[in-house]
Design an enzyme around this catalytic site. Structure first.
Site, short mmCIF file in Angstrom:
data_model
loop_
_atom_site.label_atom_id
_atom_site.label_comp_id
_atom_site.label_asym_id
_atom_site.label_seq_id
_atom_site.Cartn_x
_atom_site.Cartn_y
_atom_site.Cartn_z
N ALA A 71 -4.33 4.84 0.25
CA ALA A 71 -3.74 3.50 0.13
C ALA A 71 -3.11 3.09 1.45
O ALA A 71 -2.68 3.95 2.23
CB ALA A 71 -2.69 3.49 -0.98
N ASP A 72 -3.08 1.78 1.66
CA ASP A 72 -2.40 1.27 2.85
C ASP A 72 -1.80 -0.09 2.54
O ASP A 72 -2.39 -0.88 1.80
CB ASP A 72 -3.35 1.16 4.04
CG ASP A 72 -2.57 0.89 5.32
OD1 ASP A 72 -1.92 1.84 5.81
OD2 ASP A 72 -2.56 -0.25 5.80
N THR A 73 -0.62 -0.34 3.10
CA THR A 73 0.09 -1.59 2.88
C THR A 73 0.41 -2.23 4.23
O THR A 73 0.81 -1.53 5.17
CB THR A 73 1.40 -1.34 2.10
OG1 THR A 73 1.08 -0.74 0.84
CG2 THR A 73 2.16 -2.64 1.86
#
Length: 198
Positions: A71-73
């Site tokens: 995941a990446d934000t």
């Protein structure tokens, strides 16, 4: 049932997965998070999520019967990706850019079992009140902004700046639980595994 590995060092993502009753093991997935030239924010977060999932899978000795979640934000303002601040001046500049206006938060997730890989990207809008330079400085010295995209944590001390949210709160924290649960189900990993059937 497939075993789940989380390719992230984020304690927030660990908490959110635990919250929906999905057991997992953390696997290291260090990657270069530098945006590519002319890369759109959506392409950026999707690439990083995929890279983390792939790096996590590569770090495991055997890959049968397991899945890796990456995941990446990213925080986006005026089309610009705000990553983690490099120092106090960078963090204060980020907070001043976000103050008194709305910004976008993009979180991408990627799940792979080595045979197939699926991604989702969730967009949320967050509105901030005005922030004084003194508040921004005090917030930096709390230590909270130092490893956060956009230099703030909506689930922590930074919540005092937030006047509104449109979209997924958990995605802003770092993992969109609704979309994650749907993706895990497609790979045979159910939520609520900690519930006992009566």
């Amino acid at each position: 049932m497939n075993l789940l590995y989380l390719a992230s060092g984020s304690p927030r993502r660990r908490e959110l997965l635990t919250q929906i009753g999905v057991p997992f093991t953390v696997v290291s997935a260090a990657i270069d998070e530098t945006p590519l030239t002319h890369e759109t924010p959506v392409a950026y977060v999707e690439r990083l999520a995929l890279s983390k999932a792939g790096a996590g899978l590569a770090a495991l000795e055997q890959t049968a019967g397991l899945c890796v979640l990456g995941a990446d934000t990213a925080v986006i303002v005026d089309g610009k990706i705000l990553g983690k601040p490099v120092d106090q001046a960078d963090a204060l500049a980020m907070l001043m850019a976000l103050a008194g206006r709305e910004h976008e938060v993009l979180t991408a997730i990627a799940l792979t079992d080595g045979q197939r890989c699926e991604t989702r990207c969730v967009s949320s809008r967050v509105a901030f009140r005005q922030i004084s330079a003194q508040e921004a400085t005090a917030y930096w010295h709390s230590g909270e902004p130092q490893d956060k995209a956009g230099g703030y944590a909506i689930q922590g001390l930074g919540s005092v700046f937030v006047t509104g949210l449109s979209g997924s709160y958990s995605a802003v924290v770092g993992l969109p639980v609704c979309e994650t649960a749907q993706l895990l189900a497609q790979f045979g990993i159910p939520c609520w595994q900690n519930l006992t059937v009566r």
